[in-house]
Design an enzyme around this catalytic site. Structure first.
Site, short mmCIF file in Angstrom:
data_model
loop_
_atom_site.label_atom_id
_atom_site.label_comp_id
_atom_site.label_asym_id
_atom_site.label_seq_id
_atom_site.Cartn_x
_atom_site.Cartn_y
_atom_site.Cartn_z
N ASP A 60 7.87 1.40 10.49
CA ASP A 60 7.12 1.68 9.29
C ASP A 60 7.26 3.35 9.10
O ASP A 60 6.80 4.10 9.98
CB ASP A 60 5.48 1.30 10.69
CG ASP A 60 4.71 2.05 8.92
OD1 ASP A 60 5.26 2.58 7.49
OD2 ASP A 60 3.68 2.46 9.38
N SER B 266 3.33 -0.43 6.14
CA SER B 266 1.96 -1.32 6.83
C SER B 266 2.12 -2.82 6.92
O SER B 266 2.36 -3.30 8.28
CB SER B 266 0.69 -0.16 7.73
OG SER B 266 1.13 0.88 7.42
N VAL C 18 2.07 2.98 -0.29
CA VAL C 18 2.52 1.10 -1.03
C VAL C 18 2.47 0.05 -0.71
O VAL C 18 3.45 -0.62 -1.00
CB VAL C 18 4.46 2.39 -1.52
CG1 VAL C 18 5.20 2.32 -0.55
CG2 VAL C 18 4.89 1.50 -2.65
N1 LIG Z 1 1.60 -6.49 -1.26
C1 LIG Z 1 0.55 -6.32 -0.80
N2 LIG Z 1 -0.70 -6.64 -2.03
C2 LIG Z 1 -1.68 -6.12 -2.24
N3 LIG Z 1 -2.11 -4.81 -1.60
C3 LIG Z 1 -1.59 -4.78 -0.42
C4 LIG Z 1 0.06 -4.94 -0.92
N4 LIG Z 1 0.83 -4.62 0.60
C5 LIG Z 1 -0.55 -2.81 1.22
N5 LIG Z 1 -1.88 -3.19 0.14
C6 LIG Z 1 -2.95 -2.51 0.08
O1 LIG Z 1 -2.47 -1.24 -0.06
C7 LIG Z 1 -3.22 -0.42 0.68
C8 LIG Z 1 -1.62 0.00 1.38
O2 LIG Z 1 -1.13 -0.10 2.22
P1 LIG Z 1 -0.23 -0.03 3.31
O3 LIG Z 1 0.39 -1.09 4.11
O4 LIG Z 1 -0.99 1.07 5.03
O5 LIG Z 1 0.55 1.24 3.27
P2 LIG Z 1 1.74 2.44 3.58
O6 LIG Z 1 1.79 2.11 5.56
O7 LIG Z 1 2.79 2.61 2.40
O8 LIG Z 1 1.30 3.98 3.43
C9 LIG Z 1 -3.94 -1.16 1.63
O9 LIG Z 1 -5.09 -0.98 1.30
C10 LIG Z 1 -3.52 -2.72 1.81
O10 LIG Z 1 -4.08 -3.50 2.52
N1 LIG Z 2 5.90 14.01 7.86
C1 LIG Z 2 5.14 13.68 7.45
N2 LIG Z 2 4.34 14.99 6.52
C2 LIG Z 2 3.37 15.12 5.97
N3 LIG Z 2 2.05 14.57 6.20
C3 LIG Z 2 3.11 12.90 6.75
C4 LIG Z 2 4.34 12.78 6.91
N4 LIG Z 2 4.82 11.49 7.93
C5 LIG Z 2 3.33 11.09 7.16
N5 LIG Z 2 2.79 11.29 6.52
C6 LIG Z 2 1.09 11.82 6.10
C7 LIG Z 2 1.16 10.78 5.31
C8 LIG Z 2 -0.58 9.88 5.38
O1 LIG Z 2 -1.27 10.79 4.70
C9 LIG Z 2 -0.28 9.36 6.48
C10 LIG Z 2 0.21 7.81 6.57
O2 LIG Z 2 1.88 7.54 6.38
P1 LIG Z 2 1.51 6.23 5.98
O3 LIG Z 2 2.46 6.29 4.61
O4 LIG Z 2 0.68 5.64 5.27
O5 LIG Z 2 2.38 5.63 6.34
O6 LIG Z 2 0.65 10.20 7.43
#
Ligand SMILES: Nc1ncnc2c1ncn2[C@@H]1O[C@H](COP(=O)(O)OP(=O)(O)O)[C@@H](O)[C@H]1O
Ligand SMILES: Nc1ncnc2c1ncn2[C@H]1C[C@H](O)[C@@H](COP(=O)(O)O)O1
Length: 222
Positions: free
Chosen positions: A90, A26, A23
């Site tokens: 995060d 990070s 979403v």
């Molecule tokens: N505000 C935003 N607008 C467009 N793309 C975004 C935005 N925030 C994140 N992304 C993109 O979405 C993807 C997932 O973001 P990420 O921050 O890694 O998500 P999470 O940590 O929730 O798993 C990445 O490819 C990132 O570049």
């Molecule tokens: N507690 C968890 N159980 C299973 N999988 C998990 C948990 N916390 C994170 N994860 C997984 C989901 C994603 O594949 C990566 C990183 O999470 P993200 O939301 O992209 O930061 O770890």
């Protein structure tokens, strides 16, 4: 005057970012920490020894992975405490149990004894007066379609191979979970309301909302 001072955000605040996989947690963690001059606490995905195995076989590795995440997050919590706050985190520790462990137990990927064992460890570690809860949890919400396209765009191999039904179920569980979450104050942020990629100024309105929210909540007692 910097943005932190401008919006009265205490320099020892701890803000955690919650929301489903992909979403944008990070990305906003980095942007907020840069803007507020805070430290970050990230999930370490690349060095996680169970994650690939888990995605290949949920039933075999669910319990191991949950214990691993619990230990990692608790170590991070200790680090945040030792620094005296001033962190953007995060993902919250509450999602491990409220979303992931629960979902895998209910899907039959974790047996009851393992799940109860995990939950009692979680409760003993986390749901006590000794555990400092964050000052604010920012919940990122977005449509399933937007989240799926972000997961695709990021391209982590094990996530690409996971059926869409998994992300759909997680998305639904997050909506239910956040409605009853009350361990700390919550600020909901819709991912269509800001554009960190296209507009670097879009962080300021978010910080303004954080400042207002922290002042409104009586939970802020540092
Ligand atoms: N505000 C935003 N607008 C467009 N793309 C975004 C935005 N925030 C994140 N992304 C993109 O979405 C993807 C997932 O973001 P990420 O921050 O890694 O998500 P999470 O940590 O929730 O798993 C990445 O490819 C990132 O570049
Ligand atoms: N507690 C968890 N159980 C299973 N999988 C998990 C948990 N916390 C994170 N994860 C997984 C989901 C994603 O594949 C990566 C990183 O999470 P993200 O939301 O992209 O930061 O770890």
């Amino acid at each position: 005057m910097n943005l932190r001072e401008k919006y009265n955000i205490p320099n020892n605040a701890v803000i955690t970012i919650a929301g489903t996989v992909g979403v944008g947690k990070s990305t906003i963690t980095t942007a907020l920490a840069d803007a507020l001059n805070f430290r970050t606490s990230f999930e370490k995905v690349d060095s996680n020894p169970y994650l690939d195995k888990f995605y290949a076989d949920f039933a075999r590795w669910s319990f191991h992975l949950q214990i691993y995440f619990l230990a990692e997050r608790f170590k991070e919590q200790k680090r945040i405490f030792e620094y005296g706050g001033g962190f953007i985190q995060d993902r919250s520790i509450y999602e491990d149990t409220g979303i992931f462990a629960k979902m895998h137990y209910e899907k039959g990927n974790m047996d009851q004894i393992d799940y109860e064992n995990y939950k009692s460890l979680f409760d003993a570690m986390v749901m006590t007066p000794y555990f400092p809860h964050p000052d604010l949890l920012i919940y990122l919400e977005g449509s399933l379609d937007d989240v799926l396209s972000r997961i695709k765009e990021r391209g982590r191999p094990m996530e690409q191979q996971t059926p869409i039904s998994y992300w759909e179920e997680m998305h639904g569980r997050y909506e239910t979970w956040i409605d009853q979450f009350n361990a700390c104050p919550v600020l909901r942020l819709n991912i269509n309301d800001y554009d960190l990629m296209g507009n670097e100024n879009s962080i300021e309105p978010i910080i303004e909302r954080i400042g207002h929210h922290l002042q409104q909540t009586k939970h802020f007692q540092r």
